[in-house]
Motif scaffolding. Structure first.
Motif, PDB file in Angstrom:
ATOM      1  N   ILE A 192      39.144  45.348  41.566  1.00 16.70           N
ATOM      2  CA  ILE A 192      40.162  44.776  40.624  1.00 16.70           C
ATOM      3  C   ILE A 192      41.565  44.937  41.291  1.00 16.70           C
ATOM      4  CG2 ILE A 192      41.172  45.243  38.339  1.00 16.70           C
ATOM      5  CD1 ILE A 192      38.285  45.945  37.405  1.00 16.70           C
ATOM      6  N   VAL A 193      42.327  43.752  41.288  1.00 17.28           N
ATOM      7  CA  VAL A 193      43.633  43.758  41.624  1.00 17.28           C
ATOM      8  C   VAL A 193      44.562  43.842  40.554  1.00 17.28           C
ATOM      9  CG1 VAL A 193      45.145  42.911  43.241  1.00 17.28           C
ATOM     10  CG2 VAL A 193      42.831  42.504  43.626  1.00 17.28           C
ATOM     11  N   ALA A 194      45.576  44.825  40.302  1.00 17.42           N
ATOM     12  CA  ALA A 194      46.643  44.557  39.419  1.00 17.42           C
ATOM     13  C   ALA A 194      47.931  44.220  40.026  1.00 17.42           C
ATOM     14  CB  ALA A 194      46.859  45.854  38.792  1.00 17.42           C
ATOM     15  N   LEU A 252      43.387  41.020  38.154  1.00 13.83           N
ATOM     16  CA  LEU A 252      42.214  40.048  38.672  1.00 13.83           C
ATOM     17  C   LEU A 252      41.043  40.749  39.192  1.00 13.83           C
ATOM     18  CD1 LEU A 252      42.307  36.877  39.629  1.00 13.83           C
ATOM     19  CD2 LEU A 252      42.676  37.917  41.754  1.00 13.83           C
ATOM     20  N   ALA A 253      39.872  40.377  38.447  1.00 10.44           N
ATOM     21  CA  ALA A 253      38.732  40.844  39.076  1.00 10.44           C
ATOM     22  C   ALA A 253      38.008  40.029  40.148  1.00 10.44           C
ATOM     23  CB  ALA A 253      37.678  41.329  37.979  1.00 10.44           C
ATOM     24  N   VAL A 254      37.786  40.389  41.151  1.00 12.19           N
ATOM     25  CA  VAL A 254      37.316  39.657  42.245  1.00 12.19           C
ATOM     26  C   VAL A 254      35.892  40.013  42.520  1.00 12.19           C
ATOM     27  CG1 VAL A 254      37.646  38.687  44.692  1.00 12.19           C
ATOM     28  CG2 VAL A 254      39.586  39.303  43.311  1.00 12.19           C
ATOM     29  N   GLU A 255      34.847  39.008  42.364  1.00 10.43           N
ATOM     30  CA  GLU A 255      33.403  39.699  42.560  1.00 10.43           C
ATOM     31  C   GLU A 255      33.258  38.756  44.047  1.00 10.43           C
ATOM     32  OE1 GLU A 255      30.684  38.684  39.425  1.00 10.43           O
ATOM     33  OE2 GLU A 255      32.283  38.506  37.992  1.00 10.43           O
ATOM     34  N   LEU A 256      32.125  39.653  44.725  1.00  4.29           N
ATOM     35  CA  LEU A 256      32.280  39.515  46.118  1.00  4.29           C
ATOM     36  C   LEU A 256      30.652  39.765  46.589  1.00  4.29           C
ATOM     37  CD1 LEU A 256      35.073  41.934  47.290  1.00  4.29           C
ATOM     38  CD2 LEU A 256      35.310  39.363  47.339  1.00  4.29           C
ATOM     39  N   PHE A 257      30.314  39.004  47.516  1.00  7.00           N
ATOM     40  CA  PHE A 257      28.996  39.401  48.209  1.00  7.00           C
ATOM     41  C   PHE A 257      29.185  39.759  49.579  1.00  7.00           C
ATOM     42  CE2 PHE A 257      28.092  35.244  45.797  1.00  7.00           C
ATOM     43  CZ  PHE A 257      27.039  35.925  45.002  1.00  7.00           C
ATOM     44  N   GLN A 258      28.560  41.167  49.646  1.00  2.93           N
ATOM     45  CA  GLN A 258      28.416  41.659  51.080  1.00  2.93           C
ATOM     46  C   GLN A 258      27.195  41.069  51.706  1.00  2.93           C
ATOM     47  OE1 GLN A 258      27.593  45.792  51.009  1.00  2.93           O
ATOM     48  NE2 GLN A 258      27.554  45.939  53.353  1.00  2.93           N
ATOM     49  N   THR A 259      27.501  40.115  52.837  1.00  3.23           N
ATOM     50  CA  THR A 259      26.091  39.651  53.163  1.00  3.23           C
ATOM     51  C   THR A 259      25.233  40.444  54.041  1.00  3.23           C
ATOM     52  OG1 THR A 259      27.379  38.893  55.141  1.00  3.23           O
ATOM     53  CG2 THR A 259      27.304  37.386  53.295  1.00  3.23           C
ATOM     54  N   ALA A 270      38.144  36.566  37.660  1.00  3.88           N
ATOM     55  CA  ALA A 270      38.458  36.604  36.398  1.00  3.88           C
ATOM     56  C   ALA A 270      39.780  37.274  36.310  1.00  3.88           C
ATOM     57  CB  ALA A 270      37.329  37.503  35.536  1.00  3.88           C
ATOM     58  N   PRO A 271      40.797  36.463  35.565  1.00  2.00           N
ATOM     59  CA  PRO A 271      42.160  37.053  35.619  1.00  2.00           C
ATOM     60  C   PRO A 271      42.605  37.960  34.314  1.00  2.00           C
ATOM     61  CG  PRO A 271      42.207  34.796  34.668  1.00  2.00           C
ATOM     62  CD  PRO A 271      40.773  35.297  35.015  1.00  2.00           C
ATOM     63  N   ARG A 272      41.709  39.058  34.183  1.00  2.00           N
ATOM     64  CA  ARG A 272      41.782  39.855  32.977  1.00  2.00           C
ATOM     65  C   ARG A 272      40.935  40.984  33.186  1.00  2.00           C
ATOM     66  NH1 ARG A 272      36.577  38.921  32.143  1.00  2.00           N
ATOM     67  NH2 ARG A 272      35.740  37.018  32.504  1.00  2.00           N
ATOM     68  N   PRO A 273      41.011  41.994  32.248  1.00  2.00           N
ATOM     69  CA  PRO A 273      40.143  42.991  32.323  1.00  2.00           C
ATOM     70  C   PRO A 273      38.591  42.347  32.446  1.00  2.00           C
ATOM     71  CG  PRO A 273      41.696  43.437  30.513  1.00  2.00           C
ATOM     72  CD  PRO A 273      41.983  41.974  30.915  1.00  2.00           C
ATOM     73  N   HIS A 274      37.621  43.337  33.080  1.00  2.00           N
ATOM     74  CA  HIS A 274      36.474  42.626  33.481  1.00  2.00           C
ATOM     75  C   HIS A 274      35.416  43.646  33.344  1.00  2.00           C
ATOM     76  CE1 HIS A 274      33.594  41.125  36.445  1.00  2.00           C
ATOM     77  NE2 HIS A 274      33.908  39.928  35.954  1.00  2.00           N
ATOM     78  N   ASN A 275      34.336  43.420  32.775  1.00  3.06           N
ATOM     79  CA  ASN A 275      33.058  44.271  32.913  1.00  3.06           C
ATOM     80  C   ASN A 275      32.847  45.292  34.061  1.00  3.06           C
ATOM     81  OD1 ASN A 275      29.643  44.439  33.078  1.00  3.06           O
ATOM     82  ND2 ASN A 275      30.437  44.458  31.104  1.00  3.06           N
ATOM     83  N   SER A 276      33.416  44.831  35.333  1.00  2.00           N
ATOM     84  CA  SER A 276      33.204  45.518  36.362  1.00  2.00           C
ATOM     85  C   SER A 276      34.346  46.886  36.393  1.00  2.00           C
ATOM     86  CB  SER A 276      33.258  44.811  37.919  1.00  2.00           C
ATOM     87  OG  SER A 276      34.669  44.229  37.822  1.00  2.00           O
ATOM     88  N   GLY A 277      35.162  46.593  35.409  1.00  4.57           N
ATOM     89  CA  GLY A 277      36.202  47.618  35.395  1.00  4.57           C
ATOM     90  C   GLY A 277      35.999  48.684  34.214  1.00  4.57           C
TER      91      GLY A 277
END
Lengths: 384, 384
Positions: A192-194, A252-259, A270-277
C-alpha cells in the motif's frame, strides 16, 4: 479550506464497509462527512453526518453530490467518471484524480498503462467482446489456459475466471475483456502506497496474501510478508513506480505476484483503502483509513511501520449455509489473545460472502500466524 | 440474549465524548445501540442507531429508556439511580450495578466504603453542609489546609477545591461535602480494572498522571508509569481490592496517590472508560472502550498489555481564549511520528475546557515522553 473550518464537508462516494471504516477516522477528527450510496441500507448511513441515496453511476447524482462538498473521494472504483471529471474541471478537489481512476476502472486500460510505463505485468490480450476470444484461440493468437477478466466492474473475484478449455468460455458474459497469461507464482504480495497532493509518498510493509483456492478471495493477509529482503525491496520499488506514474492521491493498494524466479509482476491496483490493509487498524502506527484521510486532506502522512506483527483472516460465509447469519464460536475467538473480530453487519450469509474480518496481532509473527489458523478453524459463519 | 441476536439493543446513558468512543467499538461488532442524553447536540447522536433526548437525572426518562434495551450501561455517573435500581429489580441487566454506582456517585459514601473495607485512602471528615466546616475548624476538629470536595456531581475538576484559609470557604456552594487531608504525594497513578459478570478481572498497566497545577486537569498520562515494580505491584493490589469489594461489572478506573513513603492511597474511582485509559486506543492490545463492551456483554476480556509505550496529552482551551475554536499547528503535530490527535468536535473553546486529546506512541518510552512535550509546546487550542 482546512478541514476544521466550520463549513468544511468531505464527500465519499460509496457507503459500504470500507466507507464505514473510513468514517471512524473522520469522527476521530470531527471531519464533517457526506456519503452517497444507492442503498438506503448502506453501512455508512449511521456513521456519517449526511447521507444521500443515489446511484454512483448516475452523472447527475454524482455531479450534484460533488458540488456540495469540498473534497470528494471514493470507497469503490465504480463511479461516474464523467461527473467527477466535470467537477475537477470546475476546480473541485477530487482524490483520487479522475485521470488515475479512468486508468484503473477499466482493466484493459490498466494493463496498457503498465506496459506503456515499463511496469512488469503478466502478458495479456485485449478483446472488445468475449466472443472474439474463440477466433484468437483458433488462429493460435492465444493459448489455453489463461485468466479471463472483464474489463469493467471487476470486484471481489467477480469478473475473473481461469479458462482451461473452450467450454469454460461458454458461461462468460460477452463484454470487453482481457485474456491474461497465467502466472506461476510463489507468493501473492501487496504494497500500500500513500501519496499526498504534493507528491510525498510513504509505503506500508509488503504483505503476503494467501487466497482461498475455490472462492478466489483472500484468506490470510500477513504483515510483514515472510519473504526475502531483496524481494520486499523489489516489490516496493515496483509499487512506487506504479504510484508515481499514476499520480494518484490517497492510498494505492498494489497487488503483486512474486514469480518462481523472484520477478515481481503487478496484478492489479485499487486507489483506496483495501482488504490487504485491514491488519493496519491493530498493527500499524497509522492505519490505512486514517492515512487515506490524511492524504486526501493534504495533511502530513503518518508513520507506516508496524507496532506488532499482524495477520488478517477474512470471515466469509461457509459453504452450504444461506440465510440469517450466525457467528458460531465468536466468544471462543474473543478469548484468544490479540484477536479482534470486525463484523460488517450483513444480516444474510451465503457461501463465500465477505461478512467481516479478524485481525490477530502478536509481538511474534510465528505465534500470530498459528493463532490465525486457530481462529480460522474455530469460527464459522453459518446460518440459523 | 447474545449481542448478535437481531433484536439485541445496548443502551447507553449519556451521549458525550466517552460514549462516542464506546460507539466506535460497538460499530466494529455491529452491536445495535440506543443512547439517551439531555442535549440534542450530543456527540453520540450521529454514531448510535437510536437517539433519545432526555434527562439522565429524570426517573421516568431513565426508566423508560432502560425498559427498551437489553443491557444498560453509562458513560457518566450522574444518572438517576432509583430508576436504574428499579430496572435491575425487574431483571434488566444494568452494568455497572446500581449498588456500585450508589457508592461511587456520592464522594462521601465512596470514602466511607474505603474505610469500611480497609482500603487505604486519605483521612477525611464528612459534612452535611459546607457551612458546618467553619465550626469544625474553630473547635479544632479539622486543620487547614485541606481538600474540599462536593459529595455529589464532581467531574473534571469541578467540585474540588484546596482550602488554605477560612476565606477560601466563602465561594464554595453550601452542599454535602467532605474535607480531605492533603496528601503529600510523589506521583498520581491510575489502574484500570476490567471485571466480568462472572468475576473475572484483568488490570491494565499502572499509569502515571501529571496534573496541570492551575486547572486541576490531567496534562499527561504515561503508560507504563515510570515507577518501581514494587510500587506498581502494590497499586494493582489496591485497585483489585477496590474492584472486588465494589463488585462492579465493566471498567473501574482507580485513581491513586503514591505518597512520599511509597504508600498507595485511593483517591477516587470511576466505573466506566476514563481519561487515564485513552492511551489504550493506540497503545494497548485491547483498548478500554472495547474492554468495557466485552465486560458488560459478558464476553471474554481482552489482553490488557501494551504493544508500545504511550503518552496521552489532554488538549484543553488555552487561557485567554474564548470563542470559535482553532487548533493552531495541528498539521505540525500530525507530522510527528506516532502522534494521533483526537478532536472532540466542540465548537467553542474556553480556558481549560477539554477539547480533545493526543496520543503519542513509540517503542521507546523516553522518546514518547519527549515527543509528548513537543506536542504540548506546539499545538494551541485558541479562538479565531
Amino acid at each position: 479550506m482546512h478541514f476544521f473550518s466550520s463549513n468544511f464537508k468531505l464527500g465519499i462516494l460509496g457507503g459500504g464497509q470500507l466507507g464505514k471504516m473510513l468514517l471512524y477516522e473522520t469522527r476521530k477528527w470531527d471531519v464533517y462527512t457526506k456519503v452517497m450510496d444507492a442503498s438506503p441500507e448502506a453501512p455508512c448511513k449511521i456513521a456519517c453526518n449526511e447521507f444521500v441515496e443515489g446511484s454512483l453511476m448516475d452523472f447527475d447524482a454524482v455531479y450534484n453530490f460533488g458540488k456540495d462538498v469540498d473534497v470528494l473521494t471514493i470507497e469503490i472504483e465504480n463511479v461516474n467518471l464523467d461527473a467527477m471529471e466535470k467537477l475537477e474541471q470546475e476546480g473541485k478537489i477530487v482524490y483520487p484524480p479522475t485521470k488515475a481512476l479512468r486508468i484503473i476502472q477499466n482493466k484493459a486500460n490498466q494493463k496498457l498503462f503498465y506496459t506503456d510505463n515499463q511496469i512488469p505485468t503478466a502478458p495479456f490480450s485485449r478483446f472488445a467482446y468475449t466472443s472474439e476470444i474463440e477466433d484468437s484461440l483458433s488462429n493460435g493468437g492465444l493459448q489455453l489456459p489463461f485468466v479471463w477478466k472483464s474489463a469493467q466492474f471487476g470486484y471481489d473475484g467477480q469478473g475473473v475466471k481461469v479458462v482451461r478449455t473452450k467450454e469454460d468460455l461458454k458461461d462468460l458474459p460477452n463484454v470487453e475483456c482481457i485474456a491474461e497469461q497465467m502466472v506461476d507464482f510463489k507468493n501473492e504480495l501487496a504494497v500500500i502506497v500513500a501519496r499526498s497532493p504534493n507528491g510525498e509518498t510513504k509505503t506500508y510493509p509488503v504483505v503476503e496474501m494467501e487466497f482461498h483456492p475455490e472462492a478466489n478471495q483472500v484468506e490470510y493477509v500477513i504483515c510483514p510478508g515472510r519473504i526475502e529482503d531483496s524481494v520486499a525491496k523489489k516489490a516496493i520499488e515496483v509499487a512506487l513506480k506504479v504510484s508515481k506514474n499514476l499520480q494518484h492521491v490517497g492510498l494505492l493498494a498494489v497487488e503483486l505476484f512474486q514469480t518462481q524466479d523472484d520477478q515481481i509482476l503487478v496484478n492489479e491496483v485499487a486507489p483506496r483503502p483495501h482488504n490487504s490493509g485491514h491488519y493496519s487498524i491493530e498493527a500499524s502506527y497509522t492505519n490505512q483509513f486514517e492515512q487515506h484521510i490524511r492524504a486526501i486532506l493534504g495533511l502530513p502522512l503518518g508513520k507506516t511501520e508496524s507496532k506488532v506483527a499482524g495477520v488478517m483472516v477474512n470471515l466469509v460465509g461457509k459453504e452450504g449455509y444461506t440465510g440469517d447469519v450466525v457467528y458460531e464460536n465468536i466468544d471462543t475467538i474473543l478469548d484468544m489473545e490479540g484477536v479482534t473480530p470486525h463484523i460488517y453487519g450483513k444480516k444474510q450469509t451465503r457461501p463465500f460472502r465477505k461478512m467481516g474480518h479478524v485481525t490477530i496481532v502478536d509481538e511474534d509473527m510465528t505465534r500470530a500466524r498459528q493463532m490465525a489458523q486457530k481462529v480460522k478453524e474455530t469460527i464459522n459463519v453459518i446460518s440459523k
